[in-house]
Design a protein around this motif. Structure first.
Motif, PDB file in Angstrom:
ATOM      1  N   THR A  19     -85.664 -32.678  85.323  1.00 30.40           N
ATOM      2  CA  THR A  19     -86.882 -33.301  85.843  1.00 30.40           C
ATOM      3  C   THR A  19     -87.930 -32.214  86.115  1.00 30.40           C
ATOM      4  OG1 THR A  19     -86.129 -33.052  88.121  1.00 30.40           O
ATOM      5  CG2 THR A  19     -85.523 -35.108  86.984  1.00 30.40           C
ATOM      6  N   PRO A  20     -89.184 -32.607  86.306  1.00 30.73           N
ATOM      7  CA  PRO A  20     -90.192 -31.619  86.707  1.00 30.73           C
ATOM      8  C   PRO A  20     -89.804 -30.868  87.985  1.00 30.73           C
ATOM      9  CG  PRO A  20     -91.274 -33.609  85.947  1.00 30.73           C
ATOM     10  CD  PRO A  20     -89.799 -33.918  85.991  1.00 30.73           C
ATOM     11  N   HIS A  31     -87.462 -17.806  86.201  1.00 35.43           N
ATOM     12  CA  HIS A  31     -87.094 -18.105  84.814  1.00 35.43           C
ATOM     13  C   HIS A  31     -88.253 -18.767  84.064  1.00 35.43           C
ATOM     14  CE1 HIS A  31     -83.069 -17.010  85.976  1.00 35.43           C
ATOM     15  NE2 HIS A  31     -83.080 -17.920  86.947  1.00 35.43           N
ATOM     16  N   SER A  32     -88.197 -18.702  82.737  1.00 35.44           N
ATOM     17  CA  SER A  32     -89.192 -19.347  81.881  1.00 35.44           C
ATOM     18  C   SER A  32     -88.605 -20.629  81.315  1.00 35.44           C
ATOM     19  CB  SER A  32     -89.593 -18.421  80.729  1.00 35.44           C
ATOM     20  OG  SER A  32     -90.125 -17.210  81.214  1.00 35.44           O
ATOM     21  N   ILE A  33     -89.376 -21.719  81.382  1.00 37.10           N
ATOM     22  CA  ILE A  33     -88.894 -23.022  80.926  1.00 37.10           C
ATOM     23  C   ILE A  33     -89.782 -23.530  79.796  1.00 37.10           C
ATOM     24  CG2 ILE A  33     -88.195 -25.351  81.634  1.00 37.10           C
ATOM     25  CD1 ILE A  33     -86.876 -23.246  83.305  1.00 37.10           C
ATOM     26  N   TYR A  34     -89.120 -23.924  78.706  1.00 39.24           N
ATOM     27  CA  TYR A  34     -89.825 -24.509  77.566  1.00 39.24           C
ATOM     28  C   TYR A  34     -89.286 -25.923  77.340  1.00 39.24           C
ATOM     29  CZ  TYR A  34     -91.588 -19.841  76.656  1.00 39.24           C
ATOM     30  OH  TYR A  34     -92.211 -18.619  76.773  1.00 39.24           O
ATOM     31  N   VAL A  35     -90.180 -26.891  77.370  1.00 37.45           N
ATOM     32  CA  VAL A  35     -89.802 -28.298  77.243  1.00 37.45           C
ATOM     33  C   VAL A  35     -90.440 -28.861  75.971  1.00 37.45           C
ATOM     34  CG1 VAL A  35     -89.954 -30.600  78.310  1.00 37.45           C
ATOM     35  CG2 VAL A  35     -89.619 -28.563  79.752  1.00 37.45           C
ATOM     36  N   GLN A  36     -89.640 -29.573  75.178  1.00 41.83           N
ATOM     37  CA  GLN A  36     -90.194 -30.193  73.975  1.00 41.83           C
ATOM     38  C   GLN A  36     -91.141 -31.327  74.355  1.00 41.83           C
ATOM     39  OE1 GLN A  36     -87.266 -31.662  71.193  1.00 41.83           O
ATOM     40  NE2 GLN A  36     -88.810 -32.623  69.880  1.00 41.83           N
ATOM     41  N   ALA A  37     -92.228 -31.439  73.631  1.00 41.53           N
ATOM     42  CA  ALA A  37     -93.215 -32.499  73.890  1.00 41.53           C
ATOM     43  C   ALA A  37     -92.555 -33.863  73.905  1.00 41.53           C
ATOM     44  CB  ALA A  37     -94.311 -32.452  72.825  1.00 41.53           C
ATOM     45  N   SER A  38     -92.900 -34.673  74.880  1.00 39.50           N
ATOM     46  CA  SER A  38     -92.424 -36.056  75.105  1.00 39.50           C
ATOM     47  C   SER A  38     -90.940 -36.148  75.452  1.00 39.50           C
ATOM     48  CB  SER A  38     -92.758 -36.976  73.925  1.00 39.50           C
ATOM     49  OG  SER A  38     -91.894 -36.759  72.815  1.00 39.50           O
ATOM     50  N   ALA A  39     -90.294 -35.022  75.775  1.00 40.56           N
ATOM     51  CA  ALA A  39     -88.859 -35.046  76.091  1.00 40.56           C
ATOM     52  C   ALA A  39     -88.535 -35.956  77.272  1.00 40.56           C
ATOM     53  CB  ALA A  39     -88.357 -33.630  76.375  1.00 40.56           C
ATOM     54  N   SER A  43     -87.892 -41.280  80.308  1.00 38.41           N
ATOM     55  CA  SER A  43     -87.335 -41.267  81.662  1.00 38.41           C
ATOM     56  C   SER A  43     -88.424 -41.390  82.726  1.00 38.41           C
ATOM     57  CB  SER A  43     -86.533 -39.983  81.898  1.00 38.41           C
ATOM     58  OG  SER A  43     -85.366 -39.963  81.120  1.00 38.41           O
ATOM     59  N   GLY A  44     -89.673 -41.469  82.278  1.00 36.13           N
ATOM     60  CA  GLY A  44     -90.773 -41.642  83.216  1.00 36.13           C
ATOM     61  C   GLY A  44     -91.448 -40.355  83.636  1.00 36.13           C
ATOM     62  N   PHE A  45     -91.206 -39.242  82.888  1.00 39.65           N
ATOM     63  CA  PHE A  45     -91.793 -37.955  83.244  1.00 39.65           C
ATOM     64  C   PHE A  45     -92.702 -37.484  82.111  1.00 39.65           C
ATOM     65  CE2 PHE A  45     -87.503 -38.036  85.223  1.00 39.65           C
ATOM     66  CZ  PHE A  45     -87.918 -38.163  86.549  1.00 39.65           C
ATOM     67  N   SER A  46     -93.971 -37.286  82.401  1.00 40.63           N
ATOM     68  CA  SER A  46     -94.962 -36.932  81.384  1.00 40.63           C
ATOM     69  C   SER A  46     -94.955 -35.434  81.097  1.00 40.63           C
ATOM     70  CB  SER A  46     -96.357 -37.349  81.848  1.00 40.63           C
ATOM     71  OG  SER A  46     -96.754 -36.563  82.972  1.00 40.63           O
ATOM     72  N   ASP A  47     -95.504 -35.070  79.945  1.00 40.44           N
ATOM     73  CA  ASP A  47     -95.661 -33.646  79.624  1.00 40.44           C
ATOM     74  C   ASP A  47     -96.503 -32.954  80.693  1.00 40.44           C
ATOM     75  OD1 ASP A  47     -94.186 -34.026  77.345  1.00 40.44           O
ATOM     76  OD2 ASP A  47     -95.883 -33.968  75.955  1.00 40.44           O
ATOM     77  N   ALA A  53     -95.491 -28.393  86.757  1.00 44.37           N
ATOM     78  CA  ALA A  53     -94.361 -27.768  87.471  1.00 44.37           C
ATOM     79  C   ALA A  53     -94.097 -26.350  86.983  1.00 44.37           C
ATOM     80  CB  ALA A  53     -93.110 -28.616  87.309  1.00 44.37           C
ATOM     81  N   GLY A  54     -94.759 -25.964  85.876  1.00 43.64           N
ATOM     82  CA  GLY A  54     -94.612 -24.592  85.402  1.00 43.64           C
ATOM     83  C   GLY A  54     -93.970 -24.426  84.048  1.00 43.64           C
ATOM     84  N   ALA A  55     -93.670 -25.526  83.364  1.00 48.08           N
ATOM     85  CA  ALA A  55     -93.065 -25.436  82.037  1.00 48.08           C
ATOM     86  C   ALA A  55     -94.136 -25.244  80.969  1.00 48.08           C
ATOM     87  CB  ALA A  55     -92.255 -26.692  81.730  1.00 48.08           C
ATOM     88  N   GLU A  56     -93.727 -24.653  79.853  1.00 46.51           N
ATOM     89  CA  GLU A  56     -94.587 -24.612  78.672  1.00 46.51           C
ATOM     90  C   GLU A  56     -94.094 -25.675  77.706  1.00 46.51           C
ATOM     91  OE1 GLU A  56     -95.960 -21.484  75.184  1.00 46.51           O
ATOM     92  OE2 GLU A  56     -95.512 -20.740  77.201  1.00 46.51           O
ATOM     93  N   ILE A  57     -95.002 -26.456  77.161  1.00 43.25           N
ATOM     94  CA  ILE A  57     -94.635 -27.552  76.263  1.00 43.25           C
ATOM     95  C   ILE A  57     -94.685 -27.053  74.823  1.00 43.25           C
ATOM     96  CG2 ILE A  57     -95.114 -29.938  75.585  1.00 43.25           C
ATOM     97  CD1 ILE A  57     -94.391 -29.560  78.579  1.00 43.25           C
ATOM     98  N   LEU A  58     -93.567 -27.261  74.093  1.00 42.92           N
ATOM     99  CA  LEU A  58     -93.498 -26.878  72.681  1.00 42.92           C
ATOM    100  C   LEU A  58     -93.445 -28.129  71.815  1.00 42.92           C
ATOM    101  CD1 LEU A  58     -90.950 -23.912  72.811  1.00 42.92           C
ATOM    102  CD2 LEU A  58     -93.444 -23.806  72.714  1.00 42.92           C
TER     103      LEU A  58
END
Length: 377
Positions: A19-20, A31-39, A43-47, A53-58
């Motif tokens: 989750t975010p 740590h560095s977090i990379y989240v795939q777009a629309s992952a 579940s109700g959590f937007s990019d 929250a600090g993630a980079e969207i790939l």
């Protein structure tokens, strides 16, 4: 550490591994977090929530696998993901290797480090990362079973709880663990007449104390199962042997003892199933019929309620994932026996006996493998 969160691509798998709020915890630990777009979308959590929250969207799953040192997932990688997995890459997810020989061989060949949620084990033998999804699946098994008892869905046409003047349905729950306990509680709440079976007399004593009056406990053996299924409307398979195949408590021949329209829900199907005729299905095509018995065998039942499931799963996995990220998998597994038991495959070697036994493959002692890995550093 660089953490990757890919989008789940298994059929109708709507959960996401983090989750975010979980992203924010990783960031707080450096740590560095990379989240795939629309992952997290299903579940109700937007990019945007992840980015905030600090993630980079790939954009693609390949991008996530390419950059990450640790991949955190919900379900096991499927065939299209195998080529994306790198040597020494840590994968932290549900694997259920004992039910998939092809997955086992693929992870050995990719020389990945596979730490399975389902075999992380506490000293009291409880499975902390299986519990939340077992709770969801156990409750869902009754919800789905009640639905498929309806006549338009080929069931008997029985209302689970009955009505005044009409007897309720009879539900048999095989296994008194987390899944079975939750299933029995839900079925009892509906008003059904419930029988729960287990091989542990101590567990049956406990269940007898805590369950309502419409739940009966019975020792699990072949004779008692045959007696019970002849009168049952809904059977819940809730048997688990950690990291190994579930035993077949109901065989193909035993289906003839059941009346037409009986529904069986095998929650253990992702670990091989405890009903011989059950093979994994999807939310898209959840049931099939053999000998007039309706089989519901969806291997990722909690994926149908992803908001609840994602929150419950992250609550359980995050403390362990943080240990892996903060210390690295080798040191974390040496220092934490619970995580050590989660190791199934390490750089081309099977280190969990149940998996090796399931496919007749060489077993490597986890302690020896860990010591060798640490010496290589």
């Amino acid at each position: 550490m660089i953490i990757g969160i890919p989008k789940e691509i298994k059929n109708n798998e709507n959960r996401v591994a983090l989750t975010p709020a979980g992203v924010a915890e990783f960031k707080k630990n450096g740590h560095s977090i990379y989240v795939q777009a629309s992952a997290g979308e299903n579940s109700g959590f937007s990019d945007k929530a992840y980015a905030d929250a600090g993630a980079e969207i790939l954009p693609t799953i390949a991008d996530v696998y390419s950059i990450a040192e640790m991949i955190i997932k919900v379900k096991e990688p499927i065939a299209s993901e195998y080529p994306l997995i790198k040597k020494d890459q840590l994968l932290f997810t549900y694997f259920h290797f004992a039910s998939s020989e092809s997955l086992t061989h693929a992870m050995i060949e990719r020389q990945a480090v596979c730490l399975a949620y389902e075999t992380v084990e506490k000293t009291d033998r409880s499975l902390p990362l299986l519990v939340p999804m077992s709770e969801v699946a156990g409750r869902m098994s009754i919800q789905e079973g009640a639905k498929y008892l309806e006549k338009p869905l080929k069931g008997k046409g029985i209302l689970l709880g009955g009505v005044p003047g009409v007897a309720p349905a009879k539900v048999l729950v095989l296994g008194g663990g987390i899944v079975g306990t939750q299933a029995a509680k839900m079925a009892a709440g509906f008003g059904a007449q419930v029988t729960i079976m287990d091989v542990s007399l101590a567990r049956l004593r406990y269940l007898s104390d805590v369950m309502p009056a419409n739940v009966t406990t019975v020792m699990s053996n072949h004779y008692n199962i045959c007696e019970a299924i002849a009168q049952t409307d809904l059977v819940i398979g809730a048997v688990l042997i950690p990291g190994a195949k579930a035993p077949h408590l109901i065989t193909r021949d035993m289906l003839k003892l059941m009346s037409p329209g009986t529904v069986v829900v095998d929650v253990a199907v992702d670990q091989g199933g405890c009903i011989e005729t059950c093979t994994p299905t999807t939310h898209e095509n959840p049931t099939f019929i053999i000998d007039d018995i309706v089989h519901y065998c969806v291997a990722n039942m909690p994926g149908a309620v992803p908001y609840t499931s994602t929150l419950a799963l992250t609550n359980a996995t995050l403390p362990y994932a943080l240990q892996l990220a903060n210390k690295g998998w080798k040191k974390a597994c040496v220092e934490n026996e619970e995580l050590k038991k989660g190791l199934n495959v390490a750089n081309g070697k099977i280190v969990y006996k149940g998996v090796a036994d399931a496919w007749g493959l060489p077993f490597n002692d986890v302690e020896t493998v860990l010591q060798n890995e640490l010496q290589l550093n």
